[in-house]
Write a protein that holds these residues in place. Structure first.
Motif, PDB file in Angstrom:
ATOM      1  N   ARG A 196      -6.526 -66.202  -2.659  1.00  0.00           N
ATOM      2  CA  ARG A 196      -6.148 -67.066  -4.026  1.00  0.00           C
ATOM      3  C   ARG A 196      -6.912 -66.599  -5.094  1.00  0.00           C
ATOM      4  O   ARG A 196      -8.176 -66.520  -4.882  1.00  0.00           O
ATOM      5  N   ILE A 197      -6.121 -66.209  -6.266  1.00  0.00           N
ATOM      6  CA  ILE A 197      -6.873 -65.565  -7.326  1.00  0.00           C
ATOM      7  C   ILE A 197      -6.097 -66.577  -8.366  1.00  0.00           C
ATOM      8  O   ILE A 197      -5.007 -66.698  -8.793  1.00  0.00           O
ATOM      9  N   ALA A 198      -7.362 -67.041  -9.240  1.00  0.00           N
ATOM     10  CA  ALA A 198      -6.939 -67.766 -10.644  1.00  0.00           C
ATOM     11  C   ALA A 198      -6.775 -66.604 -11.743  1.00  0.00           C
ATOM     12  O   ALA A 198      -7.813 -65.778 -11.972  1.00  0.00           O
ATOM     13  N   VAL A 199      -5.624 -66.890 -12.284  1.00  0.00           N
ATOM     14  CA  VAL A 199      -5.414 -66.118 -13.757  1.00  0.00           C
ATOM     15  C   VAL A 199      -5.614 -67.120 -14.790  1.00  0.00           C
ATOM     16  O   VAL A 199      -4.910 -68.057 -15.053  1.00  0.00           O
ATOM     17  N   ILE A 200      -6.600 -66.627 -15.732  1.00  0.00           N
ATOM     18  CA  ILE A 200      -6.868 -67.646 -17.081  1.00  0.00           C
ATOM     19  C   ILE A 200      -5.973 -66.949 -17.990  1.00  0.00           C
ATOM     20  O   ILE A 200      -6.332 -65.893 -18.498  1.00  0.00           O
ATOM     21  N   GLY A 201      -5.101 -67.705 -18.495  1.00  0.00           N
ATOM     22  CA  GLY A 201      -4.166 -67.187 -19.764  1.00  0.00           C
ATOM     23  C   GLY A 201      -2.736 -66.961 -19.249  1.00  0.00           C
ATOM     24  O   GLY A 201      -2.417 -66.743 -18.088  1.00  0.00           O
ATOM     25  N   GLY A 202      -1.864 -67.548 -20.180  1.00  0.00           N
ATOM     26  CA  GLY A 202      -0.592 -67.888 -19.933  1.00  0.00           C
ATOM     27  C   GLY A 202       0.469 -66.837 -20.890  1.00  0.00           C
ATOM     28  O   GLY A 202       1.620 -67.198 -21.248  1.00  0.00           O
ATOM     29  N   GLY A 203      -0.239 -65.815 -21.595  1.00  0.00           N
ATOM     30  CA  GLY A 203       0.260 -64.887 -22.715  1.00  0.00           C
ATOM     31  C   GLY A 203       1.018 -63.628 -21.944  1.00  0.00           C
ATOM     32  O   GLY A 203       1.300 -63.506 -20.801  1.00  0.00           O
ATOM     33  N   PHE A 204       0.881 -62.561 -22.724  1.00  0.00           N
ATOM     34  CA  PHE A 204       1.205 -61.451 -22.476  1.00  0.00           C
ATOM     35  C   PHE A 204       0.915 -60.810 -21.144  1.00  0.00           C
ATOM     36  O   PHE A 204       1.567 -60.572 -20.141  1.00  0.00           O
ATOM     37  N   ILE A 205      -0.627 -60.732 -21.054  1.00  0.00           N
ATOM     38  CA  ILE A 205      -1.223 -60.301 -19.779  1.00  0.00           C
ATOM     39  C   ILE A 205      -1.101 -61.394 -18.893  1.00  0.00           C
ATOM     40  O   ILE A 205      -0.928 -60.979 -17.447  1.00  0.00           O
ATOM     41  N   GLY A 206      -1.631 -62.435 -19.282  1.00  0.00           N
ATOM     42  CA  GLY A 206      -1.622 -63.362 -17.975  1.00  0.00           C
ATOM     43  C   GLY A 206      -0.153 -63.636 -17.119  1.00  0.00           C
ATOM     44  O   GLY A 206      -0.192 -63.877 -16.025  1.00  0.00           O
ATOM     45  N   SER A 207       1.038 -63.564 -17.782  1.00  0.00           N
ATOM     46  CA  SER A 207       1.999 -63.752 -17.228  1.00  0.00           C
ATOM     47  C   SER A 207       2.436 -62.428 -16.363  1.00  0.00           C
ATOM     48  O   SER A 207       2.986 -62.436 -15.248  1.00  0.00           O
ATOM     49  N   GLU A 208       1.955 -61.193 -16.792  1.00  0.00           N
ATOM     50  CA  GLU A 208       2.189 -60.207 -16.006  1.00  0.00           C
ATOM     51  C   GLU A 208       1.494 -60.071 -14.747  1.00  0.00           C
ATOM     52  O   GLU A 208       2.008 -59.781 -13.623  1.00  0.00           O
ATOM     53  N   LEU A 209       0.290 -60.471 -14.964  1.00  0.00           N
ATOM     54  CA  LEU A 209      -0.950 -60.457 -13.909  1.00  0.00           C
ATOM     55  C   LEU A 209      -0.335 -61.565 -12.675  1.00  0.00           C
ATOM     56  O   LEU A 209      -0.560 -61.410 -11.551  1.00  0.00           O
ATOM     57  N   GLY A 210      -0.013 -62.894 -13.008  1.00  0.00           N
ATOM     58  CA  GLY A 210       0.559 -63.834 -12.303  1.00  0.00           C
ATOM     59  C   GLY A 210       1.461 -63.305 -11.616  1.00  0.00           C
ATOM     60  O   GLY A 210       1.787 -63.539 -10.274  1.00  0.00           O
TER      61      GLY A 210
END
Length: 397
Positions: free
Chosen positions: A139-153
């Protein structure tokens, strides 16, 4: 003391493009490269995209073999003396040059807490570390919902990892997309099994019993709680690495200022890529662009300019992203604070988004529409004015 006709500070895509361009013109001039990473140049976009979809790690490397380049890797330039054309690195080595390119890139913005508990994905080593933490049952948290965050999620989810996305905006991509698209994406990510905590701020991070514990807060009474995860990765923007240039007296303002020949305010020193700020004739403003197309194109122009040939960089770069069943190409100023006009073929699944200010098209985003970037550049260069009705069906493939 190493001495080079062409010295490049920075070991990324911009540097690789500059080297290739130099060699197209000058096969003999000595080229030196100072790179902070221990690796030769490589493509960065696959770190959040293609490598998670099955591409081999070997596919990212940019080839320096046969280019006659001497690479000084794992070193950081600490001082620059334009008057004597000298650079000093962190290991005490001094270099001289005839022409210098500053391709120092960016550093990820960091949170004021968490320390090594939070991974900031920028380098191939960061990718390999995150890849080692990801997988089924994690279970990994991604902080950020922009360009990088959406790709990582999306990439973590595809790898079988339980992703938890945390960001303060109302929806994924709220700063980029029109509200209906951002809301649709947020729902789609949730349908893929991603826990999306929108409208939420991370206020702390600590290690506890081998886990990472995030303290999060929503803007309501009693809205603070903890989120337990196996790892944390953050994508909250980046800042240009201008310290070397600034200390040397070069003009700096949200990046190293360059003219349309990519020359800085110091003789024989050029800048390109993420770190460079250049005036865009099409948009009539100074811009600094942190995307691959700009790194490659600007690096190539800079390399040619360093050989003494005249160049004029008035190119308007594009950027792109891919996640799940969606992908886009975008060019110009893509900012949800502008007037947005949507032209959907299928709502939120295929169409074009136009970004306008005072009747002029400032940017265009092609959502699952391909092959129209050049047409968008021409539209952005047009004086207008344009009404929403003028844009209906204009740029569909």
């Amino acid at each position: 003391m190493p001495s080079y006709h062409y010295l490049i500070i920075g070991g990324g895509m911009t540097a690789a493009a500059a080297i290739a361009a130099i060699r197209e013109v000058d096969r003999q001039g000595a080229i030196g490269l100072i790179g902070a990473e221990p690796h030769p140049p490589y493509n960065r976009p696959p770190l959040t995209k293609a490598l998670w979809q099955g591409d081999a790690l070997e596919s990212i490397w940019r080839k320096l073999d046969g280019q006659g380049v001497r690479a000084h890797l794992g070193r950081t330039a600490r001082s620059l003396d334009p008057a004597h054309k000298r650079v000093l690195d962190d290991q005490g080595t001094s270099y001289t040059y005839n022409k210098l390119l500053l391709a120092t890139g960016c550093t990820p913005r960091q949170l004021p807490f968490g320390g090594e508990q939070i991974l900031y994905l920028r380098t191939v080593d960061d990718y390999q570390k995150l890849r080692g933490l990801a997988g089924h049952g994690q279970r990994i948290a991604v902080i950020g919902g922009g360009f990088i965050g959406s790709e990582l999620g999306a990439s973590l989810s595809v790898s079988g990892t339980q992703a938890v996305m945390i960001f303060p905006e109302e929806s994924i991509g709220s700063t980029l997309y029109p509200p209906e698209l951002a809301k649709f994406l947020t729902g789609f990510y949730r349908e893929q099994g991603i826990e999306v905590l929108a409208g939420t701020r991370v206020t702390g991070c600590e290690a506890r019993d081998g886990k990472s514990v995030l303290t999060i807060r929503v803007d309501q009474p009693g809205g603070e709680r903890e989120v337990l995860v196996d790892a944390v990765v953050a994508g909250i923007g980046a800042q240009a690495n201008v310290e070397l240039a600034e200390a040397a007296g070069l003009a700096v303002d949200d990046g190293i200022r360059v003219d349309d020949s990519l020359r800085t305010t110091a003789p024989d020193i050029y800048a390109a890529g993420d770190v460079a700020s250049i005036y865009s004739p099409a948009l009539r403003q100074w811009r600094r662009v942190e995307h691959a197309d700009n790194a490659n194109s600007m690096g190539g122009y800079a390399g040619v300019a360093m050989t003494g040939r005249m160049v004029r960089y008035d190119y308007l770069p594009f950027f792109y992203s891919d996640f799940f069943d969606f992908g886009y190409e975008a060019v110009g100023e893509v900012d949800s604070r502008l007037q947005m006009v949507t032209d959907w073929t299928t709502p939120c699944r295929e169409g074009v988004v136009y970004y306008l200010r005072e009747g002029r098209v400032r940017g265009v985003l092609f959502w699952n529409v391909w092959g129209q970037v050049d047409a968008a550049r021409r539209l952005i260069a047009s004086a207008g004015p344009f009404r929403p009705a003028d844009l209906a069906g204009r740029l569909h493939s």
